[in-house]
Motif scaffolding. Structure first.
Motif, PDB file in Angstrom:
ATOM      1  N   LEU B  69      10.906  12.190  -4.080  1.00  0.00           N
ATOM      2  CA  LEU B  69      10.817  11.446  -2.815  1.00  0.00           C
ATOM      3  C   LEU B  69       9.358  11.302  -2.374  1.00  0.00           C
ATOM      4  O   LEU B  69       8.914  10.218  -1.978  1.00  0.00           O
ATOM      5  CB  LEU B  69      11.618  12.157  -1.724  1.00  0.00           C
ATOM      6  N   THR B  70       8.655  12.401  -2.499  1.00  0.00           N
ATOM      7  CA  THR B  70       7.237  12.376  -2.120  1.00  0.00           C
ATOM      8  C   THR B  70       6.471  11.425  -3.030  1.00  0.00           C
ATOM      9  O   THR B  70       5.644  10.616  -2.579  1.00  0.00           O
ATOM     10  CB  THR B  70       6.647  13.800  -2.235  1.00  0.00           C
ATOM     11  N   LEU B  71       6.811  11.553  -4.342  1.00  0.00           N
ATOM     12  CA  LEU B  71       6.123  10.686  -5.314  1.00  0.00           C
ATOM     13  C   LEU B  71       6.405   9.212  -5.052  1.00  0.00           C
ATOM     14  O   LEU B  71       5.522   8.367  -5.148  1.00  0.00           O
ATOM     15  CB  LEU B  71       6.571  11.039  -6.732  1.00  0.00           C
ATOM     16  N   GLU B  77       2.786   3.618  -1.554  1.00  0.00           N
ATOM     17  CA  GLU B  77       1.467   3.469  -0.924  1.00  0.00           C
ATOM     18  C   GLU B  77       0.432   2.974  -1.931  1.00  0.00           C
ATOM     19  O   GLU B  77      -0.370   2.090  -1.644  1.00  0.00           O
ATOM     20  CB  GLU B  77       1.020   4.806  -0.325  1.00  0.00           C
ATOM     21  N   VAL B  78       0.511   3.569  -3.149  1.00  0.00           N
ATOM     22  CA  VAL B  78      -0.442   3.168  -4.199  1.00  0.00           C
ATOM     23  C   VAL B  78      -0.225   1.711  -4.600  1.00  0.00           C
ATOM     24  O   VAL B  78      -1.179   0.953  -4.800  1.00  0.00           O
ATOM     25  CB  VAL B  78      -0.318   4.110  -5.428  1.00  0.00           C
ATOM     26  N   ASN B  82      -2.704  -1.201  -4.387  1.00  0.00           N
ATOM     27  CA  ASN B  82      -3.007  -1.960  -5.604  1.00  0.00           C
ATOM     28  C   ASN B  82      -2.921  -3.461  -5.358  1.00  0.00           C
ATOM     29  O   ASN B  82      -3.784  -4.229  -5.784  1.00  0.00           O
ATOM     30  CB  ASN B  82      -2.013  -1.537  -6.692  1.00  0.00           C
ATOM     31  N   GLN B  83      -1.857  -3.856  -4.645  1.00  0.00           N
ATOM     32  CA  GLN B  83      -1.686  -5.279  -4.329  1.00  0.00           C
ATOM     33  C   GLN B  83      -2.855  -5.799  -3.499  1.00  0.00           C
ATOM     34  O   GLN B  83      -3.376  -6.886  -3.748  1.00  0.00           O
ATOM     35  CB  GLN B  83      -0.381  -5.505  -3.547  1.00  0.00           C
ATOM     36  N   LYS B  84      -3.239  -4.963  -2.507  1.00  0.00           N
ATOM     37  CA  LYS B  84      -4.360  -5.375  -1.657  1.00  0.00           C
ATOM     38  C   LYS B  84      -5.624  -5.543  -2.489  1.00  0.00           C
ATOM     39  O   LYS B  84      -6.367  -6.516  -2.336  1.00  0.00           O
ATOM     40  CB  LYS B  84      -4.592  -4.319  -0.566  1.00  0.00           C
ATOM     41  N   LEU B  85      -5.822  -4.582  -3.381  1.00  0.00           N
ATOM     42  CA  LEU B  85      -7.028  -4.645  -4.220  1.00  0.00           C
ATOM     43  C   LEU B  85      -6.997  -5.855  -5.156  1.00  0.00           C
ATOM     44  O   LEU B  85      -8.012  -6.514  -5.373  1.00  0.00           O
ATOM     45  CB  LEU B  85      -7.176  -3.353  -5.029  1.00  0.00           C
TER      46      LEU B  85
END
Lengths: 179, 271
Positions: B69-71, B77-78, B82-85
């Protein structure tokens, strides 16, 4: 009083349809161009042209033919004479079909629009061959535009019928369209 | 005597029971596992082992699930990051390309001082696919005039045929209605360039066939006001030595990549 109301509604309907026609042409020349570059676009304007001739009286249809000619000419470098004769032949073909068959169902509308999409480029090619600036004929473009126009035709028919019903109420011919 | 009146059998049972417990206690305290305690211990161990395995698997599964769940949250979030980058990278790429194009334009602008340059974006194409004309987002309000030359950093594109307040129409040199005065750079032979297909034009009215050969560069003529003199139009790819009408013809491939135009330069002669 009633006559002036009907007249005002007819005028409003005419200008609204002109607006829709220009939107459809822009869809072909601008939106399609930006997404698909020079891939042959569908004839977005053809279902509208067929609709305005099939479901209107001969005098209103003639007015729409002339309106369509002047609007379309502002979007192309095509020779005015060649384009006029081509559009006039397409117009005559629609009138011919309208007089002989009861083109009132969705399938009939798609059929006649499809036939117009085949007839228009052929007429254009033949007529331009009579001038010093004859056009080349691309079979791929011809079939691609035809094939792409067919799926959008029913959608446009439904839209046009609903929009026309909103502003001026559908006429008898329009009311009989079986969707 | 009632005192001695003991149920002998009960006494024996009790004694045996006490002795059994004493023996068990004694044996348990020793190091060795005698056969007597092996059996229950084995059963216990069996259950312990499997209970442990079960409990361990449950707890580890729960732990793993919680970790997942945490992952998952972290992954999301990653991914967003990534999309933003990626989007930023795309914007930067576009900016880089635009920068390159503008640099090319500026370089050319400094070389040709007799024209003002108006950069316009392509907005739409011709309704009929057999006519090669485009609409641009600048018009008479921005200083564009009819018959103004249109170029790209690579070569001649065409000229303006119709001007509105904020838009104009360009006719490509490849359109069959277009005509541009041209010169073969090597021999200075003059002719007219007119179009016939998307990526091909014809150089017409050349008097002598020896004035042109494959690979010759065709440029704009020097005595005209529409284009700067000597600007590349295209390269001769085939020569037709049979006279057609007046003079000979050659097939010319345009220097500008007409299908990939996003911006064009409209020339405005300096007064």
């Amino acid at each position: 009083m009633i006559n002036s109301k009907i007249f005002a509604k007819n005028i409003a309907s005419y200008f609204l349809n002109v607006f829709i026609f220009i939107l459809l042409i822009n869809l072909q020349t601008t939106i399609w161009f930006h997404f698909f570059n020079y891939l042959s676009p569908p004839y977005f304007w053809m279902p509208f042209f067929v609709y305005m001739i099939m479901y209107r009286s001969i005098s209103v249809a003639t007015l729409w033919f002339l309106t369509a000619y002047f609007i379309l000419m502002s979007f192309t470098m095509a020779l005015p004479g060649v384009f006029f004769v081509t559009l006039a032949l397409t117009f005559a073909f629609i009138i011919f079909m309208q007089k002989r068959f009861s083109m009132l169902s969705l399938a009939d509308f798609v059929l006649i629009t499809g036939l117009c999409c085949l007839l228009f480029p052929i007429c254009y090619f033949v007529i331009s061959a009579m001038t010093p600036y004859f056009t080349s004929f691309s079979v791929l473009d011809f079939f691609l535009s035809f094939a792409l126009t067919l799926p959008i035709t029913p959608i446009l028919l439904v839209l046009l019928k609903r929009i026309n019903a909103l502003i001026n109420g559908n006429n008898l011919k329009e009311l009989q369209i079986g969707l | 005597m009632p005192f001695l009146k003991i149920d002998f059998l009960k006494f024996i049972y009790a004694s045996c029971l006490i002795a059994f417990f004493i023996i068990i206690y004694t044996l348990q305290s020793s190091q060795e596992s005698p056969s007597l305690v092996v059996a229950p211990h084995s059963v216990n161990h069996f259950f312990q082992r499997y209970y442990y395995m079960f409990a361990d698997s449950v707890s580890s599964t729960t732990r793993q699930y919680l970790q997942l769940l945490t992952l998952k949250k972290e992954l999301r979030e990653v991914q967003v990051e990534n999309q933003k980058l990626k989007a930023k990278l795309q914007v930067l790429k576009e900016l880089k390309l635009e920068n390159q194009r503008l640099e090319e334009l500026l370089e050319y602008k400094s070389e040709v001082p007799s024209f003002h340059f108006i950069v316009a974006k392509v907005t739409a194409r011709d309704l009929m696919s057999d006519h090669f004309s485009l609409f641009i987002n600048k018009g008479s309000e921005e200083g564009i005039t009819k018959l103004a030359g249109v170029i790209s950093p690579k070569g001649v594109v065409g000229y303006v045929t119709d001007v509105k307040a904020h838009s104009a129409r360009i006719l490509f040199l490849t359109d069959r209605l277009s005509s541009i005065d041209a010169t073969v750079q090597r021999t200075r032979a003059r002719g007219i360039i007119s179009g016939y297909a998307w990526d091909a034009t014809k150089l017409k009215y050349i008097e002598r066939p020896e004035d042109m050969q494959e690979g010759d560069l065709v440029i704009t003529s020097s005595d005209q006001k529409t284009f700067p003199p000597g600007y590349p139009i295209g390269t001769i790819v085939a020569v037709n030595t049979k006279p057609s009408g007046v003079g000979h013809q050659a097939h010319v491939e345009p220097a500008a990549d007409l299908k990939k135009l996003e911006e064009v330069i409209i020339l405005k002669a300096k007064k």
